[in-house]
Design an enzyme around this catalytic site. Structure first.
Site, mmCIF file in Angstrom:
data_model
loop_
_atom_site.group_PDB
_atom_site.id
_atom_site.type_symbol
_atom_site.label_atom_id
_atom_site.label_comp_id
_atom_site.label_asym_id
_atom_site.label_seq_id
_atom_site.Cartn_x
_atom_site.Cartn_y
_atom_site.Cartn_z
ATOM 1 N N LYS A 1 9.444 7.483 -7.095
ATOM 2 C CA LYS A 1 9.062 5.650 -6.035
ATOM 3 C C LYS A 1 10.305 5.439 -6.241
ATOM 4 O O LYS A 1 10.407 4.338 -7.685
ATOM 5 C CB LYS A 1 7.839 6.191 -6.567
ATOM 6 C CG LYS A 1 6.815 5.127 -5.953
ATOM 7 C CD LYS A 1 5.733 4.853 -5.985
ATOM 8 C CE LYS A 1 4.946 3.864 -5.206
ATOM 9 N NZ LYS A 1 3.127 3.293 -5.551
ATOM 10 N N GLU B 1 -0.013 11.892 -4.052
ATOM 11 C CA GLU B 1 0.615 11.004 -5.511
ATOM 12 C C GLU B 1 -0.592 11.682 -6.598
ATOM 13 O O GLU B 1 -1.085 11.004 -6.966
ATOM 14 C CB GLU B 1 0.404 9.893 -5.109
ATOM 15 C CG GLU B 1 0.862 8.750 -6.055
ATOM 16 C CD GLU B 1 0.653 7.084 -5.630
ATOM 17 O OE1 GLU B 1 1.009 6.381 -6.523
ATOM 18 O OE2 GLU B 1 -0.633 7.094 -5.047
ATOM 19 N N CYS C 1 2.952 5.977 -1.439
ATOM 20 C CA CYS C 1 1.528 5.391 -0.796
ATOM 21 C C CYS C 1 2.784 4.413 -0.403
ATOM 22 O O CYS C 1 2.757 4.569 0.514
ATOM 23 C CB CYS C 1 1.383 5.478 -2.413
ATOM 24 S SG CYS C 1 -0.159 4.096 -2.507
#
Length: 517
Positions: free
Chosen positions: A345, A281, A396
């Site tokens: 995301k 990320e 994440c």
């Protein structure tokens, strides 16, 4: 002590909730804590207080790694402000988690009052079923919100691989239900002992032991099944753990270092025979549209080596001369010199990636964003397309949201890739994060590759076995062989079917108690 998970102390979870159940059992007994009119007396508030202490102890210890946010002076936040922000974040998310147990106790006591008015006793199997169902419902509601990390089921990962196999059946709440039910039955045995009922004491204890062993035998059966992967489905994947601390990589020199580190790692892995290379990320901590793609050294390397690269970066798109908001993204770069796939995301971290109530507090808090603005979530229905087939992806914090991966696998995802930063947090946070990914691999019956900036990166097979783990806070590259799969576990196929079934059983149990009044 249960909050220390995922330290290898997973058995604690199967007894650590007994005090909460015993507390409820005492409220359910009409003599003493509930008066003749069926109304809770003063200890009602004490019970909620005890639940708060339990929740703060569990979630506070589990989430203590949040204190790694301090110091934030490199972001321009004064030392005192840094301490204040860090302690507030820890206290708030701890209280948010503790609210699960407090709500649970409150509703269960209200049910005890209602049943006491009918002249019936709320105890035994009915209480265990209803209480287990209620906790699962509350956890499910919490999982739909913006803050969710330490559900009861996470205490079993990554060490209790036999018990974790139950997630294949109906997702992570299956494990939560199992833990709650065993604790509830143990509490029933304890309450019978308090009343001096020898006849009922072995029965409650026996059922608890039988349920624990039975569930783990089912898990053992699922764990023992062969994977049956075939060579034609093999995929050589390269991982790069850059190990560039966030307070360094967001500087001009840090961006330069990031480019050098990931270029070096990519060229090394491509030379070793990788078919696809993955970065963490935000590997390149710069807005992708801010530089010319055809001049980017990573893009040039991909064109030369002809090995696709999944690059973590930030993206502004320009559509009809209008710039779209910023996204935290993974871009699939290919030898054609273009972005062949993209994942944005969807589950963003409050304050870190977006500002709740931005119109009110945005001007004060935006300084915590490296780009001075909130990001926007991606489409929840997206899926990463690659030359090797569709892949389920998470960035994440998304690792905790099982439904996100279930939906992608149900739509054809043949493996799972997760990309994380994990800096500036301690190795305990890293192993917790790894534990979340282990559960997702088991639930979906997929091979999983997790790539992080500072650790722990790893490769997990569909039974949850960690075939390789990196050391934290070290630069490393690794070439792994995984296998694409098209199987569909019961959870992938039918979702969380157990919870509606439990709700139906609980409704019947409550109806029977009311009917016999």
């Amino acid at each position: 002590m249960m909050g220390l998970a995922p330290v290898n102390a997973w058995p604690l979870a199967w007894v650590a909730m007994v005090p909460l159940w015993v507390l409820l059992g005492r409220f359910s007994q009409r003599e003493g804590l509930i008066n003749r009119e069926g109304l809770a007396t003063r200890p009602y508030r004490s019970a909620i207080g005890y639940a708060a202490i339990w929740g703060i102890a569990f979630h506070g210890v589990a989430l203590s790694w949040v204190t790694g946010l301090h110091p934030m002076m490199w972001m321009g936040v004064p030392w005192l402000g840094s301490i204040t922000i860090t302690l507030f974040a820890w206290a708030f998310i701890t209280a948010w988690g503790a609210a699960i147990g407090m709500i649970w106790v409150s509703v269960m006591i209200a049910l005890s009052q209602w049943i006491a008015r009918t002249g019936q006793a709320f105890k035994g199997a009915s209480r265990v079923l209803v209480g287990t169902t209620l906790w699962c419902v509350i956890e499910w509601v919490w999982s739909q919100g913006p803050l969710y990390w330490s559900p009861v089921n996470y205490t079993q990962s990554p060490y209790n691989l036999i018990g974790l196999q139950l997630g294949q059946l109906s997702g992570p709440l299956t494990i939560t239900a199992a833990i709650l039910a065993v604790n509830g039955l143990l509490a029933e045995a304890w309450l019978n002992r308090e009343k001096g009922s020898v006849r009922h004491r072995p029965k409650g204890l026996g059922w608890a032991i039988a349920l624990f062993l039975g569930l783990h035998l089912i898990g053992l059966g699922l764990y023992s099944r062969p994977l049956n992967d075939t060579p034609d489905q093999a995929l050589a994947v390269g991982l790069i753990q850059g190990n560039i601390p966030t307070d360094q990589k967001l500087t001009t020199q840090g961006i330069k270092t990031s480019r050098q580190v990931y270029l070096k790692g990519y060229e090394s892995l491509a030379g070793q025979g990788a078919e696809l290379v993955i970065t963490p990320e935000g590997a390149i901590p710069q807005v992708w549209d801010a530089f010319l793609q055809d001049q980017d050294l990573l893009q040039r390397a991909v064109i030369k080596a002809e090995v696709p690269l999944l690059l973590g970066t930030f993206v502004h798109q320009t559509i009809d001369n209008v710039q779209t908001p910023l996204t935290q993204s993974l871009l699939l770069l290919t030898s054609e010199g273009r972005i062949a796939g993209r994942y944005d995301k969807t589950r963003l971290v409050p304050l870190g990636e977006y500002i709740p109530f931005e119109n009110v507090i945005g001007a004060v808090i935006n300084r915590l964003s490296p780009f001075g603005e909130s990001m926007v979530p991606g489409d929840s229905r997206q899926q990463l397309k690659t030359p090797f087939g569709p892949i389920a992806v998470g960035i994440c914090y998304e690792s905790v949201f099982s439904e996100l991966f279930r939906a992608q696998v149900d739509s054809g995802g043949q493996a799972i890739f997760t990309a994380s930063n994990n800096d500036p947090y301690s190795p305990r946070q890293m192993i917790q994060h790894h534990g979340q990914d282990v559960m997702r691999a088991i639930e979906t019956d997929r091979w999983q590759v997790r790539v992080t900036n500072t650790g722990i990166s790893g490769v997990v097979d569909p039974r949850g076995r960690s075939l390789w783990l990196s050391d934290p806070n070290e630069y490393t590259t690794h070439l792994a062989t995984i296998y694409r799969r098209k199987t569909r576990s019961p959870y992938v196929r039918w979702g969380n079917w157990l919870l509606p079934l439990m709700l139906g059983g609980s409704a019947i149990a409550l109806f029977q108690l009311n009917r016999h009044s």
